[in-house]
Design a protein around this motif. Structure first.
Motif, PDB file in Angstrom:
ATOM      1  N   ILE A 105       0.832  -1.203   0.000  1.00 15.11           N
ATOM      2  CA  ILE A 105       0.000   0.000   0.000  1.00 15.11           C
ATOM      3  C   ILE A 105       0.867   1.254   0.000  1.00 15.11           C
ATOM      4  CG2 ILE A 105      -1.771   1.283   1.259  1.00 15.11           C
ATOM      5  CD1 ILE A 105      -2.691  -1.372   0.002  1.00 15.11           C
ATOM      6  N   ARG A 106       1.978   1.203   0.750  1.00 13.83           N
ATOM      7  CA  ARG A 106       2.915   2.316   0.797  1.00 13.83           C
ATOM      8  C   ARG A 106       4.328   1.766   0.876  1.00 13.83           C
ATOM      9  NH1 ARG A 106       3.634   5.696   6.194  1.00 13.83           N
ATOM     10  NH2 ARG A 106       5.107   3.986   6.531  1.00 13.83           N
ATOM     11  N   PRO A 107       5.238   2.205  -0.021  1.00 15.09           N
ATOM     12  CA  PRO A 107       6.613   1.717   0.070  1.00 15.09           C
ATOM     13  C   PRO A 107       7.347   2.310   1.264  1.00 15.09           C
ATOM     14  CG  PRO A 107       6.453   3.432  -1.584  1.00 15.09           C
ATOM     15  CD  PRO A 107       5.044   3.167  -1.112  1.00 15.09           C
ATOM     16  N   ALA A 108       8.490   1.748   1.568  1.00 12.21           N
ATOM     17  CA  ALA A 108       9.357   2.306   2.604  1.00 12.21           C
ATOM     18  C   ALA A 108      10.081   3.529   2.050  1.00 12.21           C
ATOM     19  CB  ALA A 108      10.367   1.267   3.067  1.00 12.21           C
ATOM     20  N   TYR A 109      10.381   4.476   2.941  1.00 10.75           N
ATOM     21  CA  TYR A 109      11.145   5.666   2.581  1.00 10.75           C
ATOM     22  C   TYR A 109      12.286   5.833   3.588  1.00 10.75           C
ATOM     23  CZ  TYR A 109       7.353   7.076  -0.553  1.00 10.75           C
ATOM     24  OH  TYR A 109       6.427   7.118  -1.565  1.00 10.75           O
ATOM     25  N   VAL A 110      13.381   6.426   3.114  1.00 13.49           N
ATOM     26  CA  VAL A 110      14.512   6.634   4.007  1.00 13.49           C
ATOM     27  C   VAL A 110      15.199   7.958   3.680  1.00 13.49           C
ATOM     28  CG1 VAL A 110      16.151   5.360   2.539  1.00 13.49           C
ATOM     29  CG2 VAL A 110      16.564   5.545   5.010  1.00 13.49           C
ATOM     30  N   THR A 111      15.559   8.678   4.733  1.00 14.81           N
ATOM     31  CA  THR A 111      16.369   9.890   4.640  1.00 14.81           C
ATOM     32  C   THR A 111      17.622   9.647   5.482  1.00 14.81           C
ATOM     33  OG1 THR A 111      14.465  11.352   4.317  1.00 14.81           O
ATOM     34  CG2 THR A 111      16.480  12.357   5.186  1.00 14.81           C
ATOM     35  N   VAL A 112      18.792   9.969   4.917  1.00 19.19           N
ATOM     36  CA  VAL A 112      20.052   9.695   5.613  1.00 19.19           C
ATOM     37  C   VAL A 112      20.917  10.952   5.645  1.00 19.19           C
ATOM     38  CG1 VAL A 112      22.147   8.285   5.685  1.00 19.19           C
ATOM     39  CG2 VAL A 112      20.003   7.288   4.828  1.00 19.19           C
ATOM     40  N   PHE A 113      21.404  11.289   6.844  1.00 21.15           N
ATOM     41  CA  PHE A 113      22.435  12.308   7.014  1.00 21.15           C
ATOM     42  C   PHE A 113      23.723  11.582   7.392  1.00 21.15           C
ATOM     43  CE2 PHE A 113      18.552  14.653   7.630  1.00 21.15           C
ATOM     44  CZ  PHE A 113      18.804  15.901   7.070  1.00 21.15           C
ATOM     45  N   HIS A 114      24.760  11.760   6.586  1.00 22.12           N
ATOM     46  CA  HIS A 114      26.066  11.146   6.842  1.00 22.12           C
ATOM     47  C   HIS A 114      27.007  12.243   7.337  1.00 22.12           C
ATOM     48  CE1 HIS A 114      29.633   8.594   5.084  1.00 22.12           C
ATOM     49  NE2 HIS A 114      29.732   8.790   6.390  1.00 22.12           N
ATOM     50  N   ASN A 115      27.446  12.123   8.576  1.00 19.98           N
ATOM     51  CA  ASN A 115      28.268  13.169   9.201  1.00 19.98           C
ATOM     52  C   ASN A 115      27.601  14.535   9.090  1.00 19.98           C
ATOM     53  OD1 ASN A 115      30.192  11.249   9.857  1.00 19.98           O
ATOM     54  ND2 ASN A 115      31.511  11.716   8.107  1.00 19.98           N
ATOM     55  N   GLY A 116      26.290  14.540   9.256  1.00 22.84           N
ATOM     56  CA  GLY A 116      25.527  15.778   9.235  1.00 22.84           C
ATOM     57  C   GLY A 116      25.150  16.268   7.850  1.00 22.84           C
ATOM     58  N   VAL A 117      25.564  15.567   6.802  1.00 27.03           N
ATOM     59  CA  VAL A 117      25.323  15.979   5.422  1.00 27.03           C
ATOM     60  C   VAL A 117      24.194  15.128   4.834  1.00 27.03           C
ATOM     61  CG1 VAL A 117      26.337  16.236   3.133  1.00 27.03           C
ATOM     62  CG2 VAL A 117      27.749  16.611   5.169  1.00 27.03           C
ATOM     63  N   LEU A 118      23.205  15.772   4.239  1.00 27.04           N
ATOM     64  CA  LEU A 118      22.099  15.034   3.627  1.00 27.04           C
ATOM     65  C   LEU A 118      22.597  14.262   2.409  1.00 27.04           C
ATOM     66  CD1 LEU A 118      19.011  14.480   3.534  1.00 27.04           C
ATOM     67  CD2 LEU A 118      18.838  16.427   1.976  1.00 27.04           C
ATOM     68  N   VAL A 119      22.452  12.940   2.443  1.00 25.36           N
ATOM     69  CA  VAL A 119      22.941  12.106   1.341  1.00 25.36           C
ATOM     70  C   VAL A 119      21.839  11.246   0.710  1.00 25.36           C
ATOM     71  CG1 VAL A 119      25.335  12.038   2.132  1.00 25.36           C
ATOM     72  CG2 VAL A 119      23.715  10.321   2.965  1.00 25.36           C
ATOM     73  N   GLN A 120      20.734  11.043   1.421  1.00 27.27           N
ATOM     74  CA  GLN A 120      19.553  10.367   0.873  1.00 27.27           C
ATOM     75  C   GLN A 120      18.348  11.202   1.284  1.00 27.27           C
ATOM     76  OE1 GLN A 120      19.637   7.750  -1.123  1.00 27.27           O
ATOM     77  NE2 GLN A 120      21.732   7.013  -0.770  1.00 27.27           N
ATOM     78  N   ASN A 121      17.616  11.719   0.294  1.00 28.31           N
ATOM     79  CA  ASN A 121      16.534  12.660   0.562  1.00 28.31           C
ATOM     80  C   ASN A 121      15.186  12.000   0.310  1.00 28.31           C
ATOM     81  OD1 ASN A 121      15.027  14.938   1.058  1.00 28.31           O
ATOM     82  ND2 ASN A 121      15.634  16.017  -0.804  1.00 28.31           N
ATOM     83  N   HIS A 122      14.641  11.388   1.360  1.00 25.88           N
ATOM     84  CA  HIS A 122      13.322  10.744   1.276  1.00 25.88           C
ATOM     85  C   HIS A 122      13.276   9.767   0.091  1.00 25.88           C
ATOM     86  CE1 HIS A 122       9.230  10.373   2.682  1.00 25.88           C
ATOM     87  NE2 HIS A 122       8.732  10.648   1.491  1.00 25.88           N
ATOM     88  N   TRP A 123      14.268   8.902   0.040  1.00 30.14           N
ATOM     89  CA  TRP A 123      14.363   7.909  -1.037  1.00 30.14           C
ATOM     90  C   TRP A 123      13.284   6.841  -0.879  1.00 30.14           C
ATOM     91  CZ3 TRP A 123      16.365   7.069  -5.652  1.00 30.14           C
ATOM     92  CH2 TRP A 123      16.393   5.766  -6.146  1.00 30.14           C
ATOM     93  N   GLU A 124      12.606   6.546  -1.968  1.00 34.75           N
ATOM     94  CA  GLU A 124      11.603   5.475  -1.968  1.00 34.75           C
ATOM     95  C   GLU A 124      12.303   4.145  -2.198  1.00 34.75           C
ATOM     96  OE1 GLU A 124       8.223   3.704  -4.920  1.00 34.75           O
ATOM     97  OE2 GLU A 124       8.202   5.896  -4.635  1.00 34.75           O
ATOM     98  N   ILE A 125      12.324   3.307  -1.191  1.00 34.75           N
ATOM     99  CA  ILE A 125      12.984   2.008  -1.285  1.00 34.75           C
ATOM    100  C   ILE A 125      12.190   1.095  -2.214  1.00 34.75           C
ATOM    101  CG2 ILE A 125      13.627  -0.050   0.039  1.00 34.75           C
ATOM    102  CD1 ILE A 125      14.302   1.782   2.369  1.00 34.75           C
ATOM    103  N   LYS A 126      12.917   0.383  -3.090  1.00 36.40           N
ATOM    104  CA  LYS A 126      12.269  -0.411  -4.136  1.00 36.40           C
ATOM    105  C   LYS A 126      11.935  -1.831  -3.706  1.00 36.40           C
ATOM    106  CE  LYS A 126      13.011   3.264  -6.415  1.00 36.40           C
ATOM    107  NZ  LYS A 126      11.944   4.290  -6.365  1.00 36.40           N
ATOM    108  N   GLY A 127      12.461  -2.254  -2.568  1.00 36.15           N
ATOM    109  CA  GLY A 127      12.171  -3.604  -2.084  1.00 36.15           C
ATOM    110  C   GLY A 127      13.307  -4.121  -1.225  1.00 36.15           C
ATOM    111  N   THR A 128      13.223  -5.385  -0.865  1.00 34.59           N
ATOM    112  CA  THR A 128      14.229  -6.018  -0.015  1.00 34.59           C
ATOM    113  C   THR A 128      15.603  -5.962  -0.680  1.00 34.59           C
ATOM    114  OG1 THR A 128      12.604  -7.506   0.970  1.00 34.59           O
ATOM    115  CG2 THR A 128      14.901  -8.190   1.078  1.00 34.59           C
ATOM    116  N   THR A 129      16.613  -5.563   0.087  1.00 36.39           N
ATOM    117  CA  THR A 129      17.974  -5.490  -0.420  1.00 36.39           C
ATOM    118  C   THR A 129      18.429  -6.852  -0.920  1.00 36.39           C
ATOM    119  OG1 THR A 129      18.536  -3.674   1.061  1.00 36.39           O
ATOM    120  CG2 THR A 129      20.364  -4.976   0.195  1.00 36.39           C
TER     121      THR A 129
END
Length: 247
Positions: free
Chosen positions: A187-211
């Motif tokens: 119904i809704r995919p997973a989303y992820v936002t990542v700050f690496h050492n305080g720097v935005l590196v993933q901006n509300h990325w829509e995850i496509k499925g199991t790694t």
């Protein structure tokens, strides 16, 4: 923006045009564009009052178990850090979580003779299946959707903010769990936002499925909550100051 969308377009073409089973891991590896390097320093955040401390002072590993056996972890303690004991197995949290804010500090081992995916490799997994890559990516090259702070085999980081080998890094991650209906439909995919050492590196990325190391990522229905996992990839990566806030 066009460079940022290139890996996604390639992955979409794979999904659309290649329906036969993929057996070569290189089929899902991207090498361009290369995220530019930026200088950064880890963000050393103490846990807020409403956080659950998963790894604190003295590297108390009571919140962690061996992901395969459920037994207490035998990773090595070094001061306030818990260090991967190669071959002992990946570990996961005893508790399960849904939507979270997660803070993790990690340090690559001093292994200048190793390259690419063999250099300080580990990973932070949500629901034991969606991976944010841990890797020493300051002084060694690899496929960009497999470097530090990538959503593994999906999304390269916007920039390479990795500290030099042997220095600490921090991840601050906002993870939104996928939602499935009673029939197992997404119904809704997973989303992820990542700050690496305080720097935005993933901006509300829509995850496509199991790694997956081989093949395209796809969703399989699972419970609303799951364990957070730290990977044993045969490198002595150190972790400290891990805390989580449920959202």
């Amino acid at each position: 923006m066009q460079q940022r969308l290139l890996p996604l377009l390639i992955l979409t073409l794979l999904c659309t045009c290649v329906r036969a089973q993929i057996t070569d891991p290189k089929a899902t590896e991207f090498y361009e564009p290369v995220p530019p390097k930026v200088q950064s320093s880890p963000v050393l955040l103490p846990p807020p009052s409403d956080a659950i401390v998963l790894l604190g002072k003295g590297a108390d590993a009571a919140e962690w178990v061996n992901a395969k056996t459920g037994a207490a972890t035998d990773w090595t303690k070094e001061g306030d850090a818990l260090v991967v004991k190669p071959g002992s197995g990946t570990i996961k949290t005893r508790r399960t979580f849904g939507d979270v804010q997660l803070h993790v500090e990690w340090r690559s081992p001093n292994e200048p003779d190793k390259k690419g995916q063999q250099r300080g490799n580990s990973g932070v997994f949500f629901h034991e299946r969606y991976e944010v890559q841990v890797l020493e990516s300051n002084g060694s090259d690899t496929y960009t959707n497999g470097q530090a702070a990538s959503i593994y085999k999906e999304s390269p980081p916007l920039v390479n903010a990795t500290s030099v080998m042997g220095d600490w890094n921090s991840y601050d991650i906002i993870f939104s769990s996928p939602v499935f209906n009673a029939d197992g439909m997404l119904i809704r995919p997973a989303y992820v936002t990542v700050f690496h050492n305080g720097v935005l590196v993933q901006n509300h990325w829509e995850i496509k499925g199991t790694t997956a190391y081989i093949g395209l990522h796809k969703y399989t229905a699972h419970p609303e909550t799951g364990s957070i996992m730290l990977q044993d990839h045969s490198n002595k990566v150190a972790y400290r100051n891990i805390w989580v806030r449920e959202l």
